[in-house]
Design a protein around this motif. Structure first.
Motif, mmCIF file in Angstrom:
data_model
loop_
_atom_site.group_PDB
_atom_site.id
_atom_site.type_symbol
_atom_site.label_atom_id
_atom_site.label_comp_id
_atom_site.label_asym_id
_atom_site.label_seq_id
_atom_site.Cartn_x
_atom_site.Cartn_y
_atom_site.Cartn_z
ATOM 1 N N ARG A 161 0.850 -1.193 0.000
ATOM 2 C CA ARG A 161 0.000 0.000 0.000
ATOM 3 C C ARG A 161 0.879 1.234 0.000
ATOM 4 N N ARG A 162 0.707 2.048 -1.010
ATOM 5 C CA ARG A 162 1.420 3.316 -1.118
ATOM 6 C C ARG A 162 0.479 4.290 -1.804
ATOM 7 N N PRO A 163 0.714 5.575 -1.687
ATOM 8 C CA PRO A 163 -0.229 6.514 -2.279
ATOM 9 C C PRO A 163 -0.234 6.436 -3.799
ATOM 10 N N THR A 195 -0.371 2.694 5.093
ATOM 11 C CA THR A 195 0.071 3.156 3.783
ATOM 12 C C THR A 195 1.494 3.671 3.952
ATOM 13 N N LEU A 219 1.354 5.441 7.527
ATOM 14 C CA LEU A 219 0.106 6.137 7.865
ATOM 15 C C LEU A 219 -0.948 5.073 8.112
ATOM 16 N N ALA A 228 -6.032 8.791 7.795
ATOM 17 C CA ALA A 228 -5.003 7.925 8.370
ATOM 18 C C ALA A 228 -3.979 8.764 9.132
ATOM 19 N N ALA A 236 -4.647 3.603 9.011
ATOM 20 C CA ALA A 236 -6.101 3.684 9.102
ATOM 21 C C ALA A 236 -6.537 2.427 9.837
ATOM 22 N N GLU A 293 -1.795 10.907 -3.633
ATOM 23 C CA GLU A 293 -3.063 10.673 -2.955
ATOM 24 C C GLU A 293 -2.946 11.064 -1.480
ATOM 25 N N ASP A 294 -3.967 11.695 -0.964
ATOM 26 C CA ASP A 294 -4.009 12.065 0.454
ATOM 27 C C ASP A 294 -4.610 10.910 1.250
ATOM 28 N N ALA A 295 -3.853 10.371 2.193
ATOM 29 C CA ALA A 295 -4.310 9.237 2.994
ATOM 30 C C ALA A 295 -5.169 9.659 4.180
ATOM 31 N N HIS A 296 -5.413 10.959 4.365
ATOM 32 C CA HIS A 296 -6.253 11.433 5.460
ATOM 33 C C HIS A 296 -7.605 10.701 5.443
#
Length: 375
Positions: free
Chosen positions: A117-119, A260, A253, A143, A255, A138-141
């Motif tokens: 998993r990576r952005p 990620t 990051l 997370a 979640a 990509e914004d992982a927010h």
């Protein structure tokens, strides 16, 4: 924790663009971001944006951009993206520019082949002198990043090591992976010997700097590990894959339990056990690591097997885990002593926590005796 028995989900990344490189978040205009997103395969028009600084990276600066955007037919406009760019003085950038080139190279060359998993990356650009780069990610927010000083749960550690296998498995024992890729560092003896020399000088500075904050036992372990690092090369070159190089909690990051992975500036070709050992030796306090490390190494090994690595016994995997632990003092010392960026109470607490955990792992696993023996 999510069931990972099936393939790991990946972001949809069909196209990777290269928008013009910028060196100031104020230069990221709606028109610039529209170009970057379209170049990366998303048909949108950005009409408004605002940004804020996020993270505490020493080798780059990251900003979250909140967007007002209108998507074309069949497209979905992101509500926010992360833009990462170079930071620091020209002298500092000259020192770390290979890291910039490496991160850009990861997204351009290898990211789409991984099972980690990576952005998603829409755009990856770098200047000709390698001192400036811009990534649109990509914004992982929402997370949240892990924290070295807090550690993680056994469930998070299990998800992290299974995720790590998704980086290593697709490139397992590809000794030719660096052919024609001039930015990808490999496990050659000369480079590892140079790192050992730099690390020896840094270890003396690290021990002197922290003084009484380090236990005498940990200071001795750091010195002994540094002395043996010059002979590390024969132990770490037989099995190789792409390794993250800095796979630690602050670069994950979460979640829930699922991580990620970000910050790919230390990517190299090396012994996969180095990533595994660095993570487990620094993410878990000694008591938790002792209680769970056998099952965590087994979880990592099981995921490798699921992804097609079928010639790697669990016993050999645990051996490589023991051999890989010096990655922890190596990165801790180099990051503390040589990385650009000022000293702070938070960074000192992080490095001391990591050092204490890593030294306990080195002693528990008998790594110094293992490295003293002929490989």
């Amino acid at each position: 924790m999510r069931d990972h028995d099936g393939p790991l989900p990946l972001p949809d990344q069909v196209v990777l663009g290269e928008a013009p490189v910028v060196d100031d978040p104020a230069d990221v205009t709606p028109a610039w971001l529209t170009e970057a997103l379209r170049a990366g395969g998303t048909d949108v028009v950005v009409s408004e944006l605002r940004y804020e600084r996020i993270g505490t990276g020493l080798l780059g600066a990251s900003y979250r951009f909140h967007l007002v955007a209108h998507a074309g037919p069949g497209a979905v406009a992101p509500a926010s993206v992360v833009v990462k760019m170079a930071a620091g003085s020209e002298q500092a950038r000259e020192v770390v520019k290979l890291g910039y080139q490496t991160e850009i190279g990861f997204y351009r060359t290898f990211a789409a082949q991984t099972r980690i998993r990576r952005p998603r990356c829409w755009s990856a650009g770098i200047s000709a002198d390698l001192r400036d780069f811009t990534l649109v990610l990509e914004d992982a927010h929402p997370a949240l990043p892990g924290r070295q000083t807090d550690g993680c749960t056994a469930g998070q550690a299990a998800a992290a090591v299974r995720n790590l296998a998704g980086l290593h498995a697709p490139f397992w024992n590809r000794h030719d992976l660096a052919d024609g890729v001039d930015w990808l560092r490999g496990p050659d003896d000369a480079r590892l010997e140079f790192l050992a020399q730099v690390h020896a000088q840094g270890t003396s500075a690290f021990v002197e700097r922290f003084g009484a904050a380090l236990s005498p036992e940990d200071a001795d372990t750091l010195r002994r590990a540094s002395d043996l690092l010059a002979g590390w090369a024969p132990h770490v070159r037989d099995r190789v894959s792409l390794i993250h190089g800095d796979y630690r909690l602050d670069n994950l990051l979460f979640a829930g339990d699922d991580p990620t992975v970000v910050d790919w500036q230390s990517l190299e070709l090396g012994l996969p056990g180095r990533d595994l050992a660095y993570f487990l030796a620094t993410a878990l306090p000694p008591a938790a690591r002792r209680a769970h490390e056998r099952s965590l190494v087994a979880a990592y090994h099981r995921r490798l097997t699921e992804l097609g690595v079928d010639d790697y016994p669990l016993e050999l995997c645990f051996h490589d885990y023991r051999v890989g632990v010096p990655q922890a003092p190596l990165l801790i010392v180099l990051g503390c002593v040589y990385a650009p960026g000022g000293q702070s109470a938070d960074s000192d607490a992080m490095f001391l926590s990591m050092a204490a955990n890593a030294c306990a792992a080195i002693r528990d696993l008998g790594t110094l005796d293992l490295l003293s023996a002929t490989p």
